[in-house]
Design a protein around this motif. Structure first.
Motif, short mmCIF file in Angstrom:
data_model
loop_
_atom_site.label_atom_id
_atom_site.label_comp_id
_atom_site.label_asym_id
_atom_site.label_seq_id
_atom_site.Cartn_x
_atom_site.Cartn_y
_atom_site.Cartn_z
N GLU A 61 0.82 -1.22 0.00
CA GLU A 61 0.00 0.00 0.00
C GLU A 61 0.86 1.27 0.00
OE1 GLU A 61 -3.15 0.41 -0.58
OE2 GLU A 61 -3.64 -1.74 -0.64
N PRO A 62 1.90 1.36 0.85
CA PRO A 62 2.78 2.54 0.76
C PRO A 62 3.41 2.69 -0.63
CG PRO A 62 3.24 1.32 2.77
CD PRO A 62 2.26 0.49 1.99
N ASP A 65 0.73 4.14 -2.95
CA ASP A 65 0.53 5.56 -2.63
C ASP A 65 1.68 6.40 -3.19
OD1 ASP A 65 -1.83 5.07 -1.32
OD2 ASP A 65 -0.95 5.09 0.70
N PHE A 66 2.88 5.92 -2.99
CA PHE A 66 4.06 6.64 -3.49
C PHE A 66 4.00 6.76 -5.02
CE2 PHE A 66 8.34 5.71 -5.32
CZ PHE A 66 8.81 7.01 -5.30
N ALA A 114 11.56 4.07 3.96
CA ALA A 114 10.87 4.34 2.69
C ALA A 114 11.68 3.80 1.51
CB ALA A 114 10.60 5.83 2.54
N GLN A 116 10.72 2.32 -0.93
CA GLN A 116 10.07 2.44 -2.23
C GLN A 116 10.60 3.62 -3.03
OE1 GLN A 116 8.37 2.58 0.67
NE2 GLN A 116 7.07 4.38 0.76
#
Ligand code: RTP
Ligand code: MG
Length: 138
Positions: A61-62, A65-66, A114, A116
């Protein structure tokens, strides 16, 4: 040997930080051919297709979103063994440990958890490349 194609993405962090040109310069210096290139703001459905193998993982999910936080540059890239070659140029997934000389090693910042935000994506096999190119260059 037949020329391979791969999907490269300059992810939203790369575009937002103004690194598209620097990343393209490395790709071109290596001798790979730009076959097609476009700025894309992917919707969730496209990203769910692209990242289907990661559905349900903690970072899924992150990551989506990113990837919806800004435009990416999608590149259809061609060259001899370009799939493996681009991943070598990109460096390992986590920019905090990617080797100097790679895109992620030289430009990737330490974002803590983070992971991603690692600037680029490159297909990891001929099957992935065909699948992903059809998603981004439909
Ligand atoms: P990519 O697909 O973007 O070229 O990178 P990769 O093969 O090195 O990484 P992959 O395992 O396919 O993961 C896809 C993207 O998900 C994010 N990620 N976050 N532990 C984490 O927080 C984590 N693991 C992976 C990264 O953006 C990675 O590029
Ligand atoms: Mg991958």
């Amino acid at each position: 040997m037949a020329t391979e194609q791969t999907l490269v993405l300059v992810k939203p962090d790369g575009v937002a930080r103004g690194l598209t040109g620097a990343i393209l310069a490395r790709i071109e210096a290596k001798g790979y051919a730009l076959v097609d290139l476009r700025l894309v703001e992917p919707d969730r459905a496209r990203l769910e297709q692209h990242y289907a193998e990661h559905a349900g993982k903690p970072f899924y999910e992150p990551l989506l979103d990113f990837m919806m936080s800004g435009p990416s540059v999608a590149i259809r890239l061609a060259g001899n063994r370009v799939i493996e070659g681009f991943r070598s140029l990109a460096g390992t997934t986590d920019p905090t440990t990617a080797a100097p000389g790679t895109i992620r090693g030289d430009f990737g910042r330490d974002w803590g958890l983070a992971v991603q935000q690692n600037l680029v994506h490159g297909s990891d096999s001929p099957e992935s490349a065909a699948r992903e190119l059809s998603i981004w260059f439909a």
